[in-house]
Design a protein around this motif. Structure first.
Motif, PDB file in Angstrom:
ATOM      1  N   GLU A  63       0.965  -1.217   0.030  1.00 23.61           N
ATOM      2  CA  GLU A  63      -0.026   0.052   0.027  1.00 23.61           C
ATOM      3  C   GLU A  63       0.995   1.309  -0.165  1.00 23.61           C
ATOM      4  O   GLU A  63       0.356   2.300   0.076  1.00 23.61           O
ATOM      5  CB  GLU A  63      -0.889   0.208   1.236  1.00 23.61           C
ATOM      6  CG  GLU A  63      -1.822  -1.141   1.631  1.00 23.61           C
ATOM      7  CD  GLU A  63      -2.766  -1.424   0.546  1.00 23.61           C
ATOM      8  OE1 GLU A  63      -3.295  -0.602  -0.027  1.00 23.61           O
ATOM      9  OE2 GLU A  63      -2.977  -2.677   0.428  1.00 23.61           O
ATOM     10  N   ILE A 116       3.223   4.279  -1.813  1.00 21.78           N
ATOM     11  CA  ILE A 116       2.944   5.106  -3.062  1.00 21.78           C
ATOM     12  C   ILE A 116       4.370   5.620  -3.668  1.00 21.78           C
ATOM     13  O   ILE A 116       5.423   6.032  -2.971  1.00 21.78           O
ATOM     14  CB  ILE A 116       2.227   6.445  -2.525  1.00 21.78           C
ATOM     15  CG1 ILE A 116       0.696   5.839  -2.145  1.00 21.78           C
ATOM     16  CG2 ILE A 116       1.939   7.308  -3.700  1.00 21.78           C
ATOM     17  CD1 ILE A 116      -0.055   7.098  -1.352  1.00 21.78           C
ATOM     18  N   GLU A 141       0.489   2.231  -6.240  1.00 20.77           N
ATOM     19  CA  GLU A 141       0.173   3.153  -7.119  1.00 20.77           C
ATOM     20  C   GLU A 141       1.178   4.165  -7.359  1.00 20.77           C
ATOM     21  O   GLU A 141       2.007   4.558  -6.679  1.00 20.77           O
ATOM     22  CB  GLU A 141      -1.000   3.958  -6.731  1.00 20.77           C
ATOM     23  CG  GLU A 141      -1.649   4.509  -7.997  1.00 20.77           C
ATOM     24  CD  GLU A 141      -3.233   5.312  -7.886  1.00 20.77           C
ATOM     25  OE1 GLU A 141      -3.419   6.249  -8.465  1.00 20.77           O
ATOM     26  OE2 GLU A 141      -3.863   4.774  -6.916  1.00 20.77           O
ATOM     27  N   VAL A 193       2.153   7.868  -8.808  1.00 20.67           N
ATOM     28  CA  VAL A 193       1.638   8.971  -8.799  1.00 20.67           C
ATOM     29  C   VAL A 193       2.713  10.151  -9.467  1.00 20.67           C
ATOM     30  O   VAL A 193       4.038  10.013  -9.439  1.00 20.67           O
ATOM     31  CB  VAL A 193       1.382   9.905  -7.396  1.00 20.67           C
ATOM     32  CG1 VAL A 193       0.833  11.188  -7.553  1.00 20.67           C
ATOM     33  CG2 VAL A 193       0.587   8.894  -6.610  1.00 20.67           C
ATOM     34  N   ALA A 214      -3.054  11.116 -10.178  1.00 18.57           N
ATOM     35  CA  ALA A 214      -2.902   9.624  -9.869  1.00 18.57           C
ATOM     36  C   ALA A 214      -4.267   9.119 -10.474  1.00 18.57           C
ATOM     37  O   ALA A 214      -5.265   9.985 -10.803  1.00 18.57           O
ATOM     38  CB  ALA A 214      -3.045   9.533  -8.232  1.00 18.57           C
ATOM     39  N   GLU A 252      -8.000   9.066  -3.787  1.00 21.50           N
ATOM     40  CA  GLU A 252      -7.524   8.667  -2.486  1.00 21.50           C
ATOM     41  C   GLU A 252      -6.093   8.863  -2.362  1.00 21.50           C
ATOM     42  O   GLU A 252      -5.396   9.513  -1.596  1.00 21.50           O
ATOM     43  CB  GLU A 252      -7.834   7.230  -2.098  1.00 21.50           C
ATOM     44  CG  GLU A 252      -7.810   7.039  -0.640  1.00 21.50           C
ATOM     45  CD  GLU A 252      -8.012   5.555  -0.367  1.00 21.50           C
ATOM     46  OE1 GLU A 252      -8.598   4.673  -1.204  1.00 21.50           O
ATOM     47  OE2 GLU A 252      -7.406   5.124   0.714  1.00 21.50           O
ATOM     48  N   THR A 253      -5.480   8.146  -3.431  1.00 25.14           N
ATOM     49  CA  THR A 253      -4.032   8.456  -3.545  1.00 25.14           C
ATOM     50  C   THR A 253      -3.411   9.812  -3.598  1.00 25.14           C
ATOM     51  O   THR A 253      -2.510  10.326  -3.053  1.00 25.14           O
ATOM     52  CB  THR A 253      -3.450   7.375  -4.417  1.00 25.14           C
ATOM     53  OG1 THR A 253      -4.056   6.250  -4.327  1.00 25.14           O
ATOM     54  CG2 THR A 253      -1.829   7.115  -4.745  1.00 25.14           C
ATOM     55  N   LYS A 259      -3.697  11.713  -0.620  1.00 25.06           N
ATOM     56  CA  LYS A 259      -2.723  11.432   0.132  1.00 25.06           C
ATOM     57  C   LYS A 259      -1.386  11.881  -0.053  1.00 25.06           C
ATOM     58  O   LYS A 259      -0.714  12.570   0.931  1.00 25.06           O
ATOM     59  CB  LYS A 259      -2.424   9.819   0.372  1.00 25.06           C
ATOM     60  CG  LYS A 259      -3.342   8.991   1.156  1.00 25.06           C
ATOM     61  CD  LYS A 259      -2.859   7.414   1.123  1.00 25.06           C
ATOM     62  CE  LYS A 259      -3.751   6.486   1.560  1.00 25.06           C
ATOM     63  NZ  LYS A 259      -3.646   5.232   1.352  1.00 25.06           N
TER      64      LYS A 259
END
Ligand code: UDX
Length: 427
Positions: free
Chosen positions: A114, A116, A141, A143, A168, A172-173, A176
């Protein structure tokens, strides 16, 4: 506060790491260069960037900033992995992604679930998605959060940016990553990765085109008897145009504009779009550099004996306020001069050694030494200290008193009063 790994301790990585640490995050900067990491641990900053050394030293003593060799040790426990790696151009103008691919290979299996990955460097559109495929981790993910740092002002640009762009696939990502900057008061553009990537290239290409346009108008000014300083003042007061990035020069350069604008042309080609406008702006920039060299050569007293001519160049870096010589307009102009067999002596407050790609260029220890016996004094980088020179002394040591000021740094009237023939840009 987040645990952040910054991969790459270059100009972007160091600024990003130190600034994120100053915002309170726990940052580890990794590089493959052991010597660089040792130096950083000893408090030695390998680049000249105002404010960076102090920022690094404060963050290190606050225990917010650490340096390690190798991406794996930095990434093993981080929640965010900022990739700040070189993106050199290949010979066809496309971007060489080898450093990104190598870093992804190195960290893909060890980065925590999880977490990034954030691309900070300038990458062609589609890179986030390509890297995502290479990574093949569904829980991580990629970004795009491009930097808009201008050399010599990078710390300021990071901490007081005009905007922050985060691209992204999931909101949600993106949120963050945006939250890492919550202490900075600036508009945040949340978008998809491709749009963020294109935003960065568009910003640089637009500024490069703006400068080519100004240099074209400057050339026109010379032909119609107008003055570029007044023309740019007149248009810059229109808020739709704006007054920055309107300063004519010998042509634009630096580590970003040339490579990023060519990369955008190549991206467009790849998808079947002929970006003729931008291509022309790049080509015309080359013409402006040649034109600057010609202006200087035209002032040599004997057109048939270039070998006997001597040109003094003040300013070698690609702009003032940096020690960076990459794609420097000044070096490009000097290249044309040396190709004509003329002698060139250059002085720059930040250059102390011979320039690798221009062996025949003599490096002078100050402006007066450069000017000694010169037929032309050419100002190619806008260092403030050149305005404070003793021009009476310069005139006395030159063979003929001629100044070609490719940055319009000096005042024509003052120079003419001192007995110089003064040639600016667009005047
Ligand atoms: C640029 C962008 O400004 C920055 O946002 C991006 O992240 C990286 O690229 P930088 O390469 O540091 O930053 O240079 P910049 O200050 O933009 O100057 C680029 C070139 O344009 C230099 O050769 C400079 O001399 C020239 N320039 C700039 C002009 O000739 N006239 C101007 O008015 C402004």
């Amino acid at each position: 506060m987040a645990d952040i790994a910054v991969i790459g301790a270059g100009y972007v990585g160091l600024t990003t790491g130190a600034c994120l640490a100053s915002l309170g995050h726990n940052v580890t900067i990794a590089d493959i260069d052991e010597k660089k990491i040792q130096d950083l641990e000893a408090g030695k900053i390998p680049i000249f960037e105002p404010g960076l050394e102090e920022l690094v030293s404060t963050a290190v003593s606050d225990n917010n900033l650490h340096f390690v060799v190798g991406a794996r040790s930095a990434s093993a426990t981080a929640q965010f992995h900022f990739l700040c790696l070189p993106t050199p151009p290949k010979s066809d103008g496309t971007t060489d992604m080898q450093y990104f691919h190598a870093a992804i290979e190195e960290i893909r299996e060890i980065i925590p679930p999880e977490s990034i990955i954030v691309n900070k460097s300038t990458l062609p559109v589609g890179s986030a998605s390509n890297i995502q495929n290479l990574l093949s981790r569904k829980d991580v993910e990629i970004v795009s959060n491009p930097e808009f740092l201008s050399e010599g002002n990078a710390v300021q640009d990071f901490l007081n940016p005009a905007r922050i762009v985060v691209g992204a696939e999931s909101d949600e990502t993106a949120t963050k990553v945006a939250a890492l900057y919550s202490k900075i008061d600036t508009p945040i553009v949340l978008t998809d990765a491709a749009s963020a990537e294109l935003t960065k290239h568009t910003a640089n290409a637009f500024l490069a085109m703006k400068l080519t346009f100004v240099n074209e108008i400057a050339a026109l000014c010379e032909l119609v008897g107008a003055n570029i300083t007044d023309v740019t003042k007149g248009i810059g007061l229109d808020p739709r145009i704006g007054s920055s990035y309107l300063q004519p020069g010998p042509g634009w350069g630096g580590s970003c504009f040339p490579k990023d604008s060519s990369s955008l042309v190549q991206t467009a080609k790849r998808v079947g779009f002929d970006f003729e406008l931008l291509e022309k702006a790049i080509d015309r920039n080359q013409i402006h550099l040649e034109r600057t060299a010609k202006k200087i050569m035209d002032e040599l007293p004997d057109k048939n004996a270039h070998k006997d001519g001597k040109i003094a160049v003040l300013g070698l870096t690609f702009k003032a306020g940096t020690d960076d010589l990459r794609s420097s307009p000044s070096l490009a102009v000097i290249g044309y001069l040396l190709a004509e067999d003329v002698q060139v002596a250059g002085y720059d407050p930040m250059v102390f050694e011979a320039v690798e790609e221009l062996e025949e260029l003599d490096i002078a220890s100050d402006s007066y030494q450069a000017a000694l016996g010169a037929d032309v004094l050419a100002i190619l980088t806008e260092w403030e200290e050149f305005t404070d020179l003793d021009f009476g002394k310069i005139r006395d040591v030159m063979r003929q008193p001629v100044i070609v000021d490719a940055r319009n740094l000096l005042r024509r009237r003052d120079m003419e009063d001192q007995g110089f023939r003064y040639i600016g840009i667009g005047q």
